[in-house]
Scaffold this motif. Sequence first.
Motif, PDB file in Angstrom:
ATOM      1  N   UNK A  31       0.796  -1.164   0.004  1.00  0.00           N
ATOM      2  CA  UNK A  31      -0.033  -0.118  -0.097  1.00  0.00           C
ATOM      3  C   UNK A  31       0.892   1.226  -0.110  1.00  0.00           C
ATOM      4  N   UNK A  32       0.363   2.412  -0.511  1.00  0.00           N
ATOM      5  CA  UNK A  32       0.828   3.612  -0.233  1.00  0.00           C
ATOM      6  C   UNK A  32       0.067   4.722  -0.250  1.00  0.00           C
ATOM      7  N   UNK A  86      -4.945  13.859  -2.079  1.00  0.00           N
ATOM      8  CA  UNK A  86      -4.603  12.643  -1.541  1.00  0.00           C
ATOM      9  C   UNK A  86      -4.456  11.655  -2.596  1.00  0.00           C
ATOM     10  N   UNK A  87      -3.284  10.700  -2.415  1.00  0.00           N
ATOM     11  CA  UNK A  87      -3.084   9.575  -3.271  1.00  0.00           C
ATOM     12  C   UNK A  87      -2.836   8.365  -2.472  1.00  0.00           C
ATOM     13  N   UNK A  88      -3.573   7.509  -2.796  1.00  0.00           N
ATOM     14  CA  UNK A  88      -3.632   6.129  -1.993  1.00  0.00           C
ATOM     15  C   UNK A  88      -3.985   4.951  -2.875  1.00  0.00           C
ATOM     16  N   UNK A  89      -3.375   3.872  -2.406  1.00  0.00           N
ATOM     17  CA  UNK A  89      -3.973   2.420  -3.041  1.00  0.00           C
ATOM     18  C   UNK A  89      -3.118   1.216  -2.475  1.00  0.00           C
ATOM     19  N   UNK A  90      -3.756   0.373  -2.559  1.00  0.00           N
ATOM     20  CA  UNK A  90      -3.257  -0.831  -2.107  1.00  0.00           C
ATOM     21  C   UNK A  90      -3.534  -2.218  -3.025  1.00  0.00           C
ATOM     22  N   UNK A  91      -2.781  -3.379  -2.790  1.00  0.00           N
ATOM     23  CA  UNK A  91      -3.273  -4.629  -3.566  1.00  0.00           C
ATOM     24  C   UNK A  91      -2.830  -5.704  -2.686  1.00  0.00           C
ATOM     25  N   UNK A 230      -9.654  14.022  -3.659  1.00  0.00           N
ATOM     26  CA  UNK A 230      -9.849  13.064  -2.533  1.00  0.00           C
ATOM     27  C   UNK A 230      -8.775  11.930  -2.883  1.00  0.00           C
ATOM     28  N   UNK A 231      -8.691  11.323  -4.011  1.00  0.00           N
ATOM     29  CA  UNK A 231      -7.655  10.392  -4.428  1.00  0.00           C
ATOM     30  C   UNK A 231      -7.294  10.657  -5.839  1.00  0.00           C
ATOM     31  N   UNK A 232      -6.132  11.283  -6.134  1.00  0.00           N
ATOM     32  CA  UNK A 232      -5.500  11.503  -7.403  1.00  0.00           C
ATOM     33  C   UNK A 232      -5.180  10.206  -8.500  1.00  0.00           C
ATOM     34  N   UNK A 233      -5.183   9.130  -7.646  1.00  0.00           N
ATOM     35  CA  UNK A 233      -4.632   8.143  -8.610  1.00  0.00           C
ATOM     36  C   UNK A 233      -5.692   7.588  -9.631  1.00  0.00           C
ATOM     37  N   UNK A 234      -6.830   8.133  -9.286  1.00  0.00           N
ATOM     38  CA  UNK A 234      -7.953   8.162 -10.404  1.00  0.00           C
ATOM     39  C   UNK A 234      -8.912   7.033 -10.303  1.00  0.00           C
ATOM     40  N   UNK A 235      -8.353   5.865  -9.852  1.00  0.00           N
ATOM     41  CA  UNK A 235      -9.111   4.655  -9.729  1.00  0.00           C
ATOM     42  C   UNK A 235      -8.175   3.858  -8.761  1.00  0.00           C
ATOM     43  N   UNK A 236      -9.060   3.095  -8.025  1.00  0.00           N
ATOM     44  CA  UNK A 236      -8.307   2.115  -7.073  1.00  0.00           C
ATOM     45  C   UNK A 236      -7.811   0.948  -7.671  1.00  0.00           C
ATOM     46  N   UNK A 237      -6.634   0.597  -7.188  1.00  0.00           N
ATOM     47  CA  UNK A 237      -5.920  -0.628  -7.831  1.00  0.00           C
ATOM     48  C   UNK A 237      -6.693  -2.005  -7.317  1.00  0.00           C
TER      49      UNK A 237
END
Length: 239
Positions: A31-32, A86-91, A230-237
Amino acid sequence: MIASTDAAVRQQRNQLSTATLSVTNLHNHAEYSGSQSSFGISYSGEAHDKQGNPVDREGKPLQDPNAPGYQSGWNGFNAAPPMVMNAKGQAESTTYGGISSARVTIRDNSAQQARTGQDGLTTLATLNTNVSSERDGSNRLGTILNEQQINANYNIVSAFGQEVSTFLSNRAKESAEAQKALDEERRKDPQQQNPERIAQLQQTLDNNAKWQPGGNGQLLLTAVSGAFSSNVTGSAPPH
């Protein structure tokens, strides 16, 4: 994980003899997260010429020397809505333990039962043998952080925030100029006042009221900005 070549499996060259055998699966998790925030506010005092006389936005002397000089924004204040990006994600994944097909012997059945809760035959029957050194069966996680994409999204959201700030600043300047013009018009002799001009200026002030700090329009823009950032990754991984 104990792996061999497919050829070794076909030729039945693999064999393993052990007192007990334990097989454990590995749970992989990555995660990040990161954030960036910004907020801007400025103040401009009343504008005067070199002689100290109040002037308008173009630097021209005001007709009424007792009137305050030009100020941008609302009473001289200009503010950009707070922006927190914010940028966040996990796998997640699982690496399954196993042994390439082989002749496996568990020598101490009692110790195997005590250690794993299964006897040797049950352990071998449930053993994962779909393992090969010629294929990656680790099911490992790849890189989930796309720094280039995140930076690009940060820039997009930042540009949106700047557009919002410029829009609100323009509405503030427009209202300040309308208020100043309205005050000047109302200071005229009633016979010289222009009712249509007064109505237009008042309408401008009424229209821009919602963009003032605390107004419904500015609250809406702040909410939209918050949703975008809220989450600039654009989509959740994938999980």
